[in-house]
Design a protein around this motif. Sequence first.
Motif, mmCIF file in Angstrom:
data_model
loop_
_atom_site.group_PDB
_atom_site.id
_atom_site.type_symbol
_atom_site.label_atom_id
_atom_site.label_comp_id
_atom_site.label_asym_id
_atom_site.label_seq_id
_atom_site.Cartn_x
_atom_site.Cartn_y
_atom_site.Cartn_z
ATOM 1 N N VAL A 51 0.831 -1.201 0.000
ATOM 2 C CA VAL A 51 0.000 0.000 0.000
ATOM 3 C C VAL A 51 0.872 1.259 0.000
ATOM 4 O O VAL A 51 0.624 2.198 -0.764
ATOM 5 C CB VAL A 51 -0.983 -0.001 1.195
ATOM 6 N N LEU A 52 1.897 1.308 0.841
ATOM 7 C CA LEU A 52 2.772 2.473 0.891
ATOM 8 C C LEU A 52 3.629 2.604 -0.368
ATOM 9 O O LEU A 52 3.995 3.716 -0.761
ATOM 10 C CB LEU A 52 3.658 2.440 2.128
ATOM 11 N N VAL A 53 3.943 1.485 -1.006
ATOM 12 C CA VAL A 53 4.689 1.524 -2.268
ATOM 13 C C VAL A 53 3.847 2.238 -3.321
ATOM 14 O O VAL A 53 4.315 3.159 -4.001
ATOM 15 C CB VAL A 53 5.080 0.106 -2.729
ATOM 16 N N ARG A 54 2.582 1.835 -3.451
ATOM 17 C CA ARG A 54 1.678 2.490 -4.405
ATOM 18 C C ARG A 54 1.535 3.970 -4.075
ATOM 19 O O ARG A 54 1.634 4.824 -4.960
ATOM 20 C CB ARG A 54 0.303 1.839 -4.414
ATOM 21 N N ALA A 55 1.327 4.287 -2.803
ATOM 22 C CA ALA A 55 1.148 5.685 -2.398
ATOM 23 C C ALA A 55 2.364 6.523 -2.781
ATOM 24 O O ALA A 55 2.221 7.649 -3.267
ATOM 25 C CB ALA A 55 0.878 5.764 -0.898
ATOM 26 N N ALA A 56 3.558 5.991 -2.574
ATOM 27 C CA ALA A 56 4.770 6.729 -2.933
ATOM 28 C C ALA A 56 4.862 6.926 -4.442
ATOM 29 O O ALA A 56 5.156 8.033 -4.917
ATOM 30 C CB ALA A 56 6.004 5.991 -2.424
ATOM 31 N N LEU A 57 4.602 5.873 -5.207
ATOM 32 C CA LEU A 57 4.733 5.954 -6.665
ATOM 33 C C LEU A 57 3.637 6.796 -7.307
ATOM 34 O O LEU A 57 3.771 7.213 -8.455
ATOM 35 C CB LEU A 57 4.776 4.555 -7.275
ATOM 36 N N GLU A 58 2.571 7.075 -6.574
ATOM 37 C CA GLU A 58 1.513 7.965 -7.078
ATOM 38 C C GLU A 58 1.924 9.434 -6.978
ATOM 39 O O GLU A 58 1.274 10.287 -7.547
ATOM 40 C CB GLU A 58 0.211 7.729 -6.310
ATOM 41 N N THR A 59 3.006 9.725 -6.254
ATOM 42 C CA THR A 59 3.473 11.102 -6.101
ATOM 43 C C THR A 59 4.558 11.391 -7.135
ATOM 44 O O THR A 59 5.169 10.467 -7.684
ATOM 45 C CB THR A 59 4.045 11.339 -4.683
ATOM 46 N N LEU A 66 13.029 5.041 -5.586
ATOM 47 C CA LEU A 66 12.288 4.534 -4.432
ATOM 48 C C LEU A 66 12.990 3.279 -3.928
ATOM 49 O O LEU A 66 13.133 2.304 -4.663
ATOM 50 C CB LEU A 66 10.842 4.216 -4.796
ATOM 51 N N VAL A 67 13.448 3.324 -2.683
ATOM 52 C CA VAL A 67 14.138 2.195 -2.054
ATOM 53 C C VAL A 67 13.156 1.556 -1.090
ATOM 54 O O VAL A 67 12.737 2.177 -0.114
ATOM 55 C CB VAL A 67 15.411 2.647 -1.327
ATOM 56 N N VAL A 68 12.771 0.312 -1.388
ATOM 57 C CA VAL A 68 11.758 -0.397 -0.615
ATOM 58 C C VAL A 68 12.420 -1.533 0.152
ATOM 59 O O VAL A 68 12.880 -2.509 -0.445
ATOM 60 C CB VAL A 68 10.649 -0.963 -1.527
ATOM 61 N N ASP A 69 12.476 -1.385 1.467
ATOM 62 C CA ASP A 69 12.968 -2.478 2.302
ATOM 63 C C ASP A 69 11.784 -3.380 2.612
ATOM 64 O O ASP A 69 10.993 -3.103 3.502
ATOM 65 C CB ASP A 69 13.587 -1.939 3.591
ATOM 66 N N GLY A 70 11.664 -4.444 1.840
ATOM 67 C CA GLY A 70 10.604 -5.421 2.034
ATOM 68 C C GLY A 70 11.038 -6.578 2.919
ATOM 69 O O GLY A 70 10.419 -7.656 2.890
ATOM 70 N N GLY A 71 12.100 -6.384 3.689
ATOM 71 C CA GLY A 71 12.562 -7.422 4.598
ATOM 72 C C GLY A 71 13.142 -8.640 3.904
ATOM 73 O O GLY A 71 13.354 -9.671 4.533
ATOM 74 N N GLY A 72 13.389 -8.528 2.597
ATOM 75 C CA GLY A 72 13.935 -9.659 1.852
ATOM 76 C C GLY A 72 12.943 -10.783 1.633
ATOM 77 O O GLY A 72 13.329 -11.884 1.238
ATOM 78 N N GLY A 84 4.798 -0.206 -11.894
ATOM 79 C CA GLY A 84 5.856 0.184 -12.824
ATOM 80 C C GLY A 84 5.415 1.337 -13.713
ATOM 81 O O GLY A 84 6.175 2.280 -13.955
ATOM 82 N N LEU A 85 4.166 1.285 -14.183
ATOM 83 C CA LEU A 85 3.624 2.379 -14.992
ATOM 84 C C LEU A 85 3.502 3.663 -14.177
ATOM 85 O O LEU A 85 3.793 4.755 -14.679
ATOM 86 C CB LEU A 85 2.264 2.009 -15.567
ATOM 87 N N LEU A 86 3.070 3.552 -12.930
ATOM 88 C CA LEU A 86 3.017 4.731 -12.068
ATOM 89 C C LEU A 86 4.396 5.360 -11.924
ATOM 90 O O LEU A 86 4.546 6.587 -12.015
ATOM 91 C CB LEU A 86 2.485 4.361 -10.679
ATOM 92 N N THR A 132 7.720 5.361 6.292
ATOM 93 C CA THR A 132 8.288 6.105 5.168
ATOM 94 C C THR A 132 9.400 7.033 5.639
ATOM 95 O O THR A 132 9.441 7.443 6.794
ATOM 96 C CB THR A 132 7.206 6.949 4.462
ATOM 97 N N ASP A 133 10.289 7.347 4.702
ATOM 98 C CA ASP A 133 11.346 8.336 4.918
ATOM 99 C C ASP A 133 12.151 8.087 6.189
ATOM 100 O O ASP A 133 12.245 8.935 7.072
ATOM 101 C CB ASP A 133 10.755 9.750 4.922
ATOM 102 N N LEU A 134 12.740 6.902 6.270
ATOM 103 C CA LEU A 134 13.580 6.538 7.404
ATOM 104 C C LEU A 134 14.773 5.745 6.901
ATOM 105 O O LEU A 134 14.788 5.304 5.749
ATOM 106 C CB LEU A 134 12.801 5.714 8.421
#
Length: 163
Positions: A51-59, A66-72, A84-86, A132-134
Amino acid sequence: MSFSTCDLCDANEDKLATGALHVLPPIFAAFGKRNAFAGPARTLKVFEDNVLVRAALETPGNGHVLVVDGGGSLRCALVGGNLGLLAQNNGWTGILVNGCVRDTAELNACDVGIRALAAHPQRSFRKGAGDTDLKVTIAGVAVHPGDWIYADVDGVLVSRTPL
């Protein structure tokens, strides 16, 4: 933007020695049309929830990565074709995912650079959990908001300053 991560490493051996420049382990697969991309980092920490990934890419991305730490996690994808299109349409230069992506044919048609651990067909949960932003840690390397990410066919670099 034209650069080579090999040349950047050679020209910045002092920064590698002091820790101002890091090379991520060679565990990331390449997706998207851009073989090379660079920009300042915007960071997210999520786990099996995009959800936060989409929110970030909508901006507006304004050339950021965008660096996404998904915990591996290798149990679901955090980025797919629609995201990807966003990223492409909103001016992101790249996405670095410590996790998986899906819809790889669609991602490979997007004018954005993407690095992820692997492809996985299952979508993530949608609960909206995360931060976000940490400072995040990607493959043992700390990435702060505003650090510079450089990625090409030879690897991914994290620099405290533009190179």
